[in-house]
Motif scaffolding. Sequence first.
Motif, PDB file in Angstrom:
ATOM      1  N   ALA A 109      62.435 -37.679  -0.378  1.00 49.88           N
ATOM      2  CA  ALA A 109      61.512 -36.591  -0.055  1.00 49.88           C
ATOM      3  C   ALA A 109      61.409 -36.412   1.461  1.00 49.88           C
ATOM      4  O   ALA A 109      61.369 -35.293   1.959  1.00 49.88           O
ATOM      5  CB  ALA A 109      60.139 -36.872  -0.647  1.00 49.88           C
ATOM      6  N   PHE A 110      61.404 -37.546   2.187  1.00 52.43           N
ATOM      7  CA  PHE A 110      61.341 -37.462   3.652  1.00 52.43           C
ATOM      8  C   PHE A 110      62.652 -36.929   4.214  1.00 52.43           C
ATOM      9  O   PHE A 110      62.666 -36.111   5.127  1.00 52.43           O
ATOM     10  CB  PHE A 110      61.030 -38.835   4.240  1.00 52.43           C
TER      11      PHE A 110
ATOM     12  N   GLU B 281      56.358 -32.654  -1.957  1.00 55.04           N
ATOM     13  CA  GLU B 281      54.941 -32.925  -1.697  1.00 55.04           C
ATOM     14  C   GLU B 281      54.425 -34.035  -2.591  1.00 55.04           C
ATOM     15  O   GLU B 281      53.615 -34.858  -2.176  1.00 55.04           O
ATOM     16  CB  GLU B 281      54.109 -31.653  -1.907  1.00 55.04           C
ATOM     17  N   MET B 282      54.914 -34.059  -3.847  1.00 53.38           N
ATOM     18  CA  MET B 282      54.432 -35.065  -4.774  1.00 53.38           C
ATOM     19  C   MET B 282      54.829 -36.464  -4.289  1.00 53.38           C
ATOM     20  O   MET B 282      54.023 -37.386  -4.308  1.00 53.38           O
ATOM     21  CB  MET B 282      55.059 -34.795  -6.134  1.00 53.38           C
ATOM     22  N   PHE B 283      56.064 -36.616  -3.838  1.00 51.13           N
ATOM     23  CA  PHE B 283      56.496 -37.954  -3.450  1.00 51.13           C
ATOM     24  C   PHE B 283      55.992 -38.345  -2.075  1.00 51.13           C
ATOM     25  O   PHE B 283      55.727 -39.505  -1.820  1.00 51.13           O
ATOM     26  CB  PHE B 283      58.026 -38.067  -3.516  1.00 51.13           C
ATOM     27  N   ARG B 284      55.850 -37.369  -1.171  1.00 47.44           N
ATOM     28  CA  ARG B 284      55.438 -37.735   0.185  1.00 47.44           C
ATOM     29  C   ARG B 284      53.989 -38.145   0.267  1.00 47.44           C
ATOM     30  O   ARG B 284      53.604 -38.896   1.145  1.00 47.44           O
ATOM     31  CB  ARG B 284      55.643 -36.539   1.127  1.00 47.44           C
ATOM     32  N   ASN B 285      53.167 -37.605  -0.639  1.00 47.22           N
ATOM     33  CA  ASN B 285      51.728 -37.808  -0.473  1.00 47.22           C
ATOM     34  C   ASN B 285      51.148 -38.895  -1.352  1.00 47.22           C
ATOM     35  O   ASN B 285      49.942 -39.022  -1.459  1.00 47.22           O
ATOM     36  CB  ASN B 285      50.993 -36.492  -0.728  1.00 47.22           C
TER      37      ASN B 285
ATOM     38  N   VAL C 228      69.569 -34.841   0.730  1.00 45.86           N
ATOM     39  CA  VAL C 228      70.323 -33.700   1.255  1.00 45.86           C
ATOM     40  C   VAL C 228      70.322 -32.567   0.236  1.00 45.86           C
ATOM     41  O   VAL C 228      70.112 -31.394   0.579  1.00 45.86           O
ATOM     42  CB  VAL C 228      71.759 -34.134   1.619  1.00 45.86           C
ATOM     43  N   MET C 229      70.505 -32.925  -1.052  1.00 43.71           N
ATOM     44  CA  MET C 229      70.504 -31.869  -2.072  1.00 43.71           C
ATOM     45  C   MET C 229      69.159 -31.149  -2.102  1.00 43.71           C
ATOM     46  O   MET C 229      69.101 -29.916  -2.103  1.00 43.71           O
ATOM     47  CB  MET C 229      70.810 -32.469  -3.448  1.00 43.71           C
ATOM     48  N   VAL C 230      68.086 -31.920  -2.128  1.00 48.88           N
ATOM     49  CA  VAL C 230      66.754 -31.305  -2.206  1.00 48.88           C
ATOM     50  C   VAL C 230      66.485 -30.470  -0.966  1.00 48.88           C
ATOM     51  O   VAL C 230      65.984 -29.340  -1.053  1.00 48.88           O
ATOM     52  CB  VAL C 230      65.676 -32.394  -2.379  1.00 48.88           C
ATOM     53  N   GLY C 231      66.863 -30.997   0.207  1.00 49.00           N
ATOM     54  CA  GLY C 231      66.612 -30.273   1.450  1.00 49.00           C
ATOM     55  C   GLY C 231      67.334 -28.940   1.471  1.00 49.00           C
ATOM     56  O   GLY C 231      66.769 -27.922   1.896  1.00 49.00           O
TER      57      GLY C 231
END
Lengths: 422, 434
Positions: A303-304, A133-137, A111-114
């Motif tokens: 990340a998601f 992007e780093m964590f999702r990919n 929530v914080m990142v979003g």
Amino acid sequence: MTTLTDPPKEQFRLSMLLYDTRYRSATIQVIALIGFMLLAAWIISNTIQNLEALGKPVEFGFFGESASYDINQRLLEYDSRDSHLRAAFIGLLNTLVVAVLGCITATIVGVMVGVLRLSNNWLIARIMTVYVEMFRNVPVLLWIVLAMAILIEGLPAPNAFRGENPTASMDLFNSVAVTNRGVYIPEFLFSRSLGDVHLFGASSLRFDISLDLIAFLIVLGGSIFSMRKVSAWAAAKQESTGDRPKTWHIQLGILFVPLIILMAALGFHLGYPELKGFNFKGGTHMRNSLIALWLALSLYTAAFIAEIVRAGILAISKGQTEAASALGLRPGRTMRLVILPQALRVIIPPMISNYLNLTKNSSLAIAVGYMDITGTLGGITMNQTGRELECVLLLMLVYLCISLSISAVMNWYNNSVKLVER
Amino acid sequence: MSDVSFVRTEMLPEQAPPASEVGLIGWAKHNLFSGWFNSILTLVSLYAIWYVLSGVLPWTFQSVWNANSLTECREIMMATWGSTHGHACWAVINDRWLQLLFGFYPSHLYWRPILALVLLLVALAPVLYSDRVPSKLLIFTAIYPFLMPFLMWGGTIWGPISAALGFVIGWGVYSALSKQLSELIGMIGSAVAALIWWLLLSSYFVGALDSILPIGIEAVQSRQFGGFMLAILLGVVAIGVSLPIGVVLALGRQSDLLIVKYMCVGFIEFIRGVPLITLLFVASLLLNLFLPPGTNFDIILRVMIMMTLFSAAYMAEVIRGGLAALPRGQYEGADSLGLNYWQAQRLIIMPQALKISIPGIVSTFIGIFKDTVLVSIIGLFDVLGLANAIRADTAWNGIYWELFAFIGALFFVVCFSMSRYSMYLERKLQTGHR
């Protein structure tokens, strides 16, 4: 006089099974059912033949045998003489521990990142994009193994804390020891403890519930109930007179005073970890495997979740924000009172599936040696007893039950918060 | 009354905006320091960036590229910079990159996976960039699924040809029967004919032709497959096969046929409820139990089957979302035109539903591609399994950042380009009025 005659009754012909849409669907379904049953029968008969050839009939008696392996990270007492069933139960609890810890952390970080990704601040929005992007990919298994490698290779060994000039020192006022064998944190101790309740006698599912914890929860529940009463009273007062009485100090008092009294009565103190011999003693020991899994899973899922939160906030039309500003609400209150309640409706369903994913991904624990249900039932128990069919099917069943119950609970929650339209 | 009023007759020249509102300063004022909270955030992030870069940049660039072991690496670091910390030892990548990419694939045959990859891009081009590439290339796209296994596994050329013949036979039976009798019988007949061909007849066909006309290339065993190549292979197969299965499952779940519907629902919910790792356990331990005694087919094929089923279930849910998002009128419009079920699906429903679900489909693709690393847990030497083997090697014991950075970069490049492509596709297909 004319007579009305019924139109000639249509005779049922066999070809109507194919050409008449009224019957064709039944034909298709019967064929599909027969095909499915044939497939199932084929698989089952193959399995029975294969198992007979191997001399391994399906039976679950091995669950009562002694497991004779150790589980180092556990919530309940367990030793290697306990049964395989007990080991699986401990593993199940470990799965749930990491899933709950992971979901909570992932939600907070996500929530914080979003929200920060939508910030007006150009720099912070870019940094958060890079994080997402780093964590999702990159595969989560890679993050888990990397986290484990960093913890093992990068942190000081316990003997670095020893001697005249230790190269490492404990953090947070000498209370937390971060070593390459795990993190030692202070544990809660009660000198006048109320004791435990033992449930389920000596069976494999036995577990102890601390009465101190129950007392704590009861008092906490009572405090929260009274706080609700106070805010209801304040709301009623606001309805009738127009001003809202200041209640935050009363609320804080109601929340903390009974808890502090209870803690004092039970003789609450912290047990600090201490270096004794080659290792730390005392305190709660969180193994590297648990921490690596927890960190990697929660950062990955965060990340998601960040993307979901961002999409949810963006889905609320700009007019809502503008209307709230026109009413004179500050940005913080706009977010809390106008945007978030509407965004939640968009956010919650994908959030549920992310919690489910996190729980299922926790099965990757087996890569770092954390003994969750996959590591016990699907790992050592399966290898020791050689009962692949039973173990894998049970493992699937357990995960299926966990998934279905999470989605049931979350769907219930979703139904209770969603806006009722028309 | 004297005329003191003054009326300006010409416009004043436009003045430059204040210096604090334009250029770099104005931009920074609006985007970085617009309030005390934002200013603190900016300073904190600047510090974080500096902290990370000051560690990462020297680590990456002041590094050792040529060494045979970690100890040798450390000696070189000691000699050059006087410390072993903060310097990467890329020598491990330099030493092992071919293995990380290709596993134990015979090194004189590396051209085959590379050619397969290049041809994959050629085969994908008419699908991905349908507006720029001539659609005649689609014939090559249809051939590729049979060409790829031939290139990767080698062996006789008659195997892939007989597999392709199965489809030809199925299609022939379908077109013959559906003209003569009915479409339903045609579909069932073609499935039965193709299955009979594949399961019973094709082995004789391959054996006979191979003894008459042995054309083939050197065969490669599945256990020699590994590295990033294995991830791409598994990913491509799972992605390519799961999309059509997913469409069928989604249609089944939406259909009015109760039994078909519940079979699809059961399958989808079961697969989505269990972790992939348990399905991989099934592939490695149980799948042979489910097949007739004596069948023993290779582990990579079994893993491919389970991964395909896994991604098909997720794909089905994504496509079902697209189907559900279509307005009811589209279905009714198709009915009123007199289209039958398959025509309506092919011409009206599916193009729109697939377009709506592109982001979901691509994220499923990315997910399944990332999940291919899980095969290292059941003992296949994919890129992560090889990394673990390298870390266990005495020469490189203790190395981790360099290996994981390399592997992470490989995955990042592929997954990030997939997600960018999906954004491009969404923009291209955007027909909404917004």
